[in-house]
Design an enzyme around this catalytic site. Structure first.
Site, short mmCIF file in Angstrom:
data_model
loop_
_atom_site.label_atom_id
_atom_site.label_comp_id
_atom_site.label_asym_id
_atom_site.label_seq_id
_atom_site.Cartn_x
_atom_site.Cartn_y
_atom_site.Cartn_z
N ILE A 132 0.90 -1.16 0.00
CA ILE A 132 0.00 0.00 0.00
C ILE A 132 0.94 1.20 0.00
O ILE A 132 1.47 1.59 1.04
CB ILE A 132 -0.93 0.01 1.22
N PRO A 133 1.20 1.78 -1.17
CA PRO A 133 2.35 2.68 -1.35
C PRO A 133 2.17 4.10 -0.83
O PRO A 133 2.10 5.07 -1.60
CB PRO A 133 2.53 2.66 -2.87
N CYS A 134 2.15 4.24 0.49
CA CYS A 134 2.06 5.58 1.06
C CYS A 134 3.32 6.40 0.77
O CYS A 134 3.31 7.63 0.91
CB CYS A 134 1.80 5.51 2.56
N HIS A 135 4.39 5.72 0.33
CA HIS A 135 5.62 6.46 -0.02
C HIS A 135 5.43 7.27 -1.31
O HIS A 135 6.25 8.13 -1.61
CB HIS A 135 6.79 5.49 -0.19
N ARG A 136 4.37 7.01 -2.07
CA ARG A 136 4.12 7.77 -3.31
C ARG A 136 3.36 9.07 -3.06
O ARG A 136 3.00 9.76 -4.00
CB ARG A 136 3.34 6.89 -4.30
#
Length: 359
Positions: free
Chosen positions: A317-321
């Site tokens: 779940i790419p919260c880094h994006r």
């Protein structure tokens, strides 16, 4: 990544062949006997469906397996360091003993040196290794239907309160409650190029995936246990294998797609935000306000930011994006340097598409 882990079928054939080339590269855990062995072990080989393979001795011990007495994998692994070998022999002679730093000093060892040697070789200190052995055996005893007092004595604890405290600290559950459990969440370390990650899974889904040095990790584990009503023990399931394989492909630059099932935690709004995060194309970024508008909630920017911070499934779940409206990296639980690394890494996935469009 420079190397790719062989398939389990390849490892099983190496086990049948007693192939010394795999010594130290991997270990076989035999589910029927709960022991782990070297590939050159002289014992009769187990059936394929009774084998699982681990990359390190620490993984074997954390999953609750004991070292084989015939091939002595831990002793062989530590034979280049006399102090390590002596202590491993002592541990094998007294697996139920409660070791302390004073015991190490009494044997003429410097505790800090021993801690460094064992962490380098096994990923944990000698005292932690001994403790994991005792507690894994205790969990197995409880699972076999024994009473709590039997498990306590098997683990070498004279004090009932001490045993309960140790089990609760490791598994997040008191022994009496643990005995009534029919299933657990399984925790396992997964190595990555940017640091180890802790995965927590059940037999069907991934529930947590975080970097080991994330400050909020202990709180997230407690919250997970409270929400799920399950205890967490060290071990693996087929979901662990899938997460590890998909992360290998991701970090190897092969694929940014993840198909592993994710457990349904969080509020409905948080899950809606996390779904929006998964829609962000690798190699691109979005701001909190852009996600809020995408969700038709333009005034919910702060709520989107809070949901982003509550995510406990890193990378998948790419919260880094998600970045600031001004293009800044903003916060990231795994550290801003990792966020920058991940975004640069994902730019490689976007590069082929850009080339195709320009042609």
């Amino acid at each position: 990544m420079l190397t790719t882990r062989p398939t389990d079928d390849t490892l099983y054939q190496a086990l049948l062949d007693r192939d010394a080339a795999y010594e130290g590269f991997a270990y076989v855990c035999v589910t029927s006997t709960r022991v782990f062995c070297r590939f050159t072990c002289p014992a009769r080989k187990p059936r394929r469906d009774n084998c699982r393979f681990e990359s390190t001795i620490a993984d074997c011990v954390e999953a609750g397996y004991r070292p084989c007495k015939r091939c002595t994998p831990m002793l062989r692994y530590g034979e280049s360091e006399p102090a390590v070998r002596l202590l491993l022999e002592a541990l094998e002679a007294e697996p139920d003993r409660r070791w302390s730093e004073q015991d190490l000093t009494d044997r003429g060892h410097d505790p800090s040196t021993i801690r460094r040697l064992f962490k380098k070789r096994f990923g944990m200190s000698f005292l932690e290794l001994a403790r994991r052995r005792r507690l894994s055996d205790a969990v197995a005893t409880l699972g076999a239907g024994a009473s709590v007092i039997e498990a306590q004595l098997d683990a070498g604890f004279d004090s009932g309160s001490g045993f309960r405290s140790a089990i609760t600290q490791l598994l997040g559950e008191a022994p009496q409650k643990l005995k009534a459990r029919s299933s657990f969440l399984k925790a396992c370390w997964i190595e990555t190029p940017i640091g180890p990650m802790l995965s927590v899974v059940c037999d069907h889904a991934l529930h947590l995936l975080e970097f080991a040095d994330r400050p909020a990790l202990p709180a997230e584990l407690r919250r997970l246990q409270e929400r799920s009503g399950s205890a967490v023990i060290f071990g693996r399931t087929v979901v662990t294998d899938q997460v590890e394989a998909e992360l290998d492909r991701y970090f190897g630059g092969v694929s940014s797609a993840f198909s592993v099932r994710i457990g349904g935690h969080g509020t409905p709004f948080e899950r809606e935000v996390w779904d929006a995060l998964r829609m962000i194309t690798p190699g691109t970024t979005r701001s909190y306000s852009e996600i809020a508008r995408q969700m038709a909630r333009p005034s919910a920017t702060r709520a989107v930011a809070r949901a982003n911070g509550a995510n406990q499934i890193a990378i998948l779940i790419p919260c880094h994006r998600v970045i600031g409206a001004d293009g800044s990296l903003t916060g990231y639980g795994g550290g801003l340097w990792r966020k920058q690394w991940l975004l640069r890494h994902e730019a490689r996935f976007a590069a082929p598409a850009s080339l195709d469009q320009s042609g």
